[in-house]
Design a protein around this motif. Structure first.
Motif, PDB file in Angstrom:
ATOM      1  N   ASP A 191     -27.066 -57.703 -20.610  1.00 17.10           N
ATOM      2  CA  ASP A 191     -27.096 -57.158 -19.093  1.00 17.10           C
ATOM      3  C   ASP A 191     -25.901 -58.389 -18.308  1.00 17.10           C
ATOM      4  OD1 ASP A 191     -29.885 -56.804 -19.046  1.00 17.10           O
ATOM      5  OD2 ASP A 191     -30.453 -58.954 -17.724  1.00 17.10           O
ATOM      6  N   SER A 192     -25.284 -56.596 -17.564  1.00 19.04           N
ATOM      7  CA  SER A 192     -24.034 -57.356 -17.162  1.00 19.04           C
ATOM      8  C   SER A 192     -23.981 -58.270 -16.290  1.00 19.04           C
ATOM      9  CB  SER A 192     -23.568 -56.715 -16.246  1.00 19.04           C
ATOM     10  OG  SER A 192     -24.246 -56.022 -14.714  1.00 19.04           O
ATOM     11  N   PRO A 193     -22.725 -59.238 -15.693  1.00 19.92           N
ATOM     12  CA  PRO A 193     -22.954 -60.359 -15.143  1.00 19.92           C
ATOM     13  C   PRO A 193     -23.898 -60.717 -14.202  1.00 19.92           C
ATOM     14  CG  PRO A 193     -20.938 -60.210 -16.114  1.00 19.92           C
ATOM     15  CD  PRO A 193     -21.670 -58.664 -16.488  1.00 19.92           C
ATOM     16  N   LEU A 238     -28.043 -53.655 -11.076  1.00 24.98           N
ATOM     17  CA  LEU A 238     -28.839 -53.963 -12.631  1.00 24.98           C
ATOM     18  C   LEU A 238     -28.155 -53.020 -13.723  1.00 24.98           C
ATOM     19  CD1 LEU A 238     -32.640 -54.667 -12.092  1.00 24.98           C
ATOM     20  CD2 LEU A 238     -31.016 -55.978 -12.008  1.00 24.98           C
ATOM     21  N   THR A 239     -28.042 -54.073 -14.948  1.00 29.90           N
ATOM     22  CA  THR A 239     -27.585 -52.283 -16.293  1.00 29.90           C
ATOM     23  C   THR A 239     -28.916 -53.146 -17.348  1.00 29.90           C
ATOM     24  OG1 THR A 239     -26.293 -54.408 -16.986  1.00 29.90           O
ATOM     25  CG2 THR A 239     -25.583 -52.985 -15.578  1.00 29.90           C
ATOM     26  N   GLY A 240     -28.598 -52.507 -18.808  1.00 28.92           N
ATOM     27  CA  GLY A 240     -29.616 -53.141 -19.686  1.00 28.92           C
ATOM     28  C   GLY A 240     -30.675 -52.560 -19.568  1.00 28.92           C
ATOM     29  N   ALA A 241     -31.183 -53.844 -20.232  1.00 29.96           N
ATOM     30  CA  ALA A 241     -32.350 -53.551 -20.743  1.00 29.96           C
ATOM     31  C   ALA A 241     -33.598 -54.293 -19.138  1.00 29.96           C
ATOM     32  CB  ALA A 241     -33.141 -55.163 -21.628  1.00 29.96           C
ATOM     33  N   THR A 242     -33.149 -54.968 -18.279  1.00 29.81           N
ATOM     34  CA  THR A 242     -33.175 -55.384 -15.893  1.00 29.81           C
ATOM     35  C   THR A 242     -33.792 -54.003 -16.082  1.00 29.81           C
ATOM     36  OG1 THR A 242     -32.249 -57.749 -16.948  1.00 29.81           O
ATOM     37  CG2 THR A 242     -32.794 -56.376 -14.750  1.00 29.81           C
ATOM     38  N   ALA A 243     -32.001 -52.942 -16.103  1.00 30.34           N
ATOM     39  CA  ALA A 243     -32.296 -52.282 -15.163  1.00 30.34           C
ATOM     40  C   ALA A 243     -33.543 -51.463 -15.758  1.00 30.34           C
ATOM     41  CB  ALA A 243     -31.018 -51.280 -15.486  1.00 30.34           C
ATOM     42  N   ARG A 244     -33.637 -50.991 -16.849  1.00 32.29           N
ATOM     43  CA  ARG A 244     -35.055 -50.356 -17.504  1.00 32.29           C
ATOM     44  C   ARG A 244     -35.737 -50.657 -17.255  1.00 32.29           C
ATOM     45  NH1 ARG A 244     -32.296 -50.348 -22.580  1.00 32.29           N
ATOM     46  NH2 ARG A 244     -33.551 -51.538 -23.820  1.00 32.29           N
TER      47      ARG A 244
END
Length: 306
Positions: free
Chosen positions: A7-9, A33-39
């Motif tokens: 994830d991004s910071p 949110l970004t990355g897996a958490t956003a997904r």
């Protein structure tokens, strides 16, 4: 095993789990949110029913993230772990489903009822509406209206949406016995039809609403041209019932849920059926009419020479 992208910071503000809707908290957090958490968050928002009942490993596989990501997401939202977030989502989603169901279907039937229970409720609603109609309908008024329809030069019916259900059958039945009848579902068409009526014609509308400006205008225009006006209504005190020559009260008031509408449609259909039979009684010979159906382009046979 699914490998998450880091994830991004950026992190969303940490809400208190007791203070916010879990689904709304997820929606609010998504832009941060970004990355897996956003997904994972996007998957839960898109499929809350699935998220509310799946074990963490199955949900992680469906969202294409790891179980650790779901645990991390729950912590970001202020929950002690994913089971707590899942329970909150299940509670909220259950309320939303129940609220939508009650708004549309009503409380007489629940999503868990079996077919027999549903049938029992519908039969009871229909029986109740029939009983109410028998006590409310103006039979003398129905007889007068039938007499007008049996001899009218033009009969125009108006009813929109659900109100059109019973009227459409009445239209077909009157057409079947040779009555000059038209049925209109749009306000503009009904306005034009009413403006062309004259003495002895009949304008008939059906309205379950206590306020129906279009039906009022239809009957007002027809009355101004000396046509008879008839309305099948759910409220004998409504403005439409007060304006027409004959108001046929079905005895079933306008309701909020589908089960109320169902009961109302049953009484509408019964009132329209009674009206049709009373018309047919006045012109019984019309029931012997035979239809001849053929190609539209067919030409009549040449006359025979004697």
């Amino acid at each position: 095993m699914v490998q998450d992208q880091p994830d991004s910071p950026a992190r969303p503000p940490r809400p208190q789990a007791d203070d916010a809707s879990p689904l709304q908290a997820l929606r609010d957090a998504l832009p941060t949110l970004t990355g897996a958490t956003a997904r994972a968050a996007a998957h839960i928002v898109a499929a809350p029913a699935e998220a509310s009942r799946m074990p963490i490993t199955q949900l992680a596989a469906a969202a294409k993230v790891s179980a650790a990501t779901l645990t991390r997401l729950a912590g970001l939202l202020g929950y002690t772990g994913f089971p707590a977030l899942r329970a909150a989502i299940a509670t909220e989603h259950g309320r939303e489903v129940q609220g939508g169901w009650q708004q549309d279907i009503g409380t007489a039937i629940s999503p868990e009822d079996d077919a027999q229970d549903v049938l029992n409720v519908l039969v009871a609603a229909q029986t109740r509406s029939t009983r109410h109609l028998m006590g409310a309908l103006d039979l003398d008024g129905a007889s007068r209206a039938a007499g007008w329809i049996a001899t009218a030069g033009r009969i125009h019916l108006y009813g929109e949406w659900g109100d059109a259900v019973a009227l459409h059958e009445l239209y077909l039945r009157l057409l079947r016995i040779g009555r000059p009848v038209w049925w209109h579902e749009s306000q503009q068409a009904s306005r034009v039809a009413a403006s062309l009526m004259g003495p002895g014609d009949v304008a008939l509308c059906l309205s379950r609403s206590s306020e129906n400006a279009a039906a009022l205008e239809f009957c007002r225009l027809a009355a101004a041209r000396d046509a008879h006006t008839v309305a099948i209504v759910s409220d004998p005190e409504c403005a439409l019932a007060q304006q027409v020559d004959v108001a046929l009260d079905t005895g079933t008031r306008e309701g909020e849920a589908w089960t109320d509408y169902f009961a109302g449609r049953a009484s509408d259909t019964l009132a329209a059926a009674l009206l049709w039979v009373l018309v047919a009684q006045r012109i019984p010979d019309a029931l012997g009419i035979e239809f001849v159906i053929g190609p539209a382009s067919a030409t009549p046979p040449p006359p025979t020479r004697s």
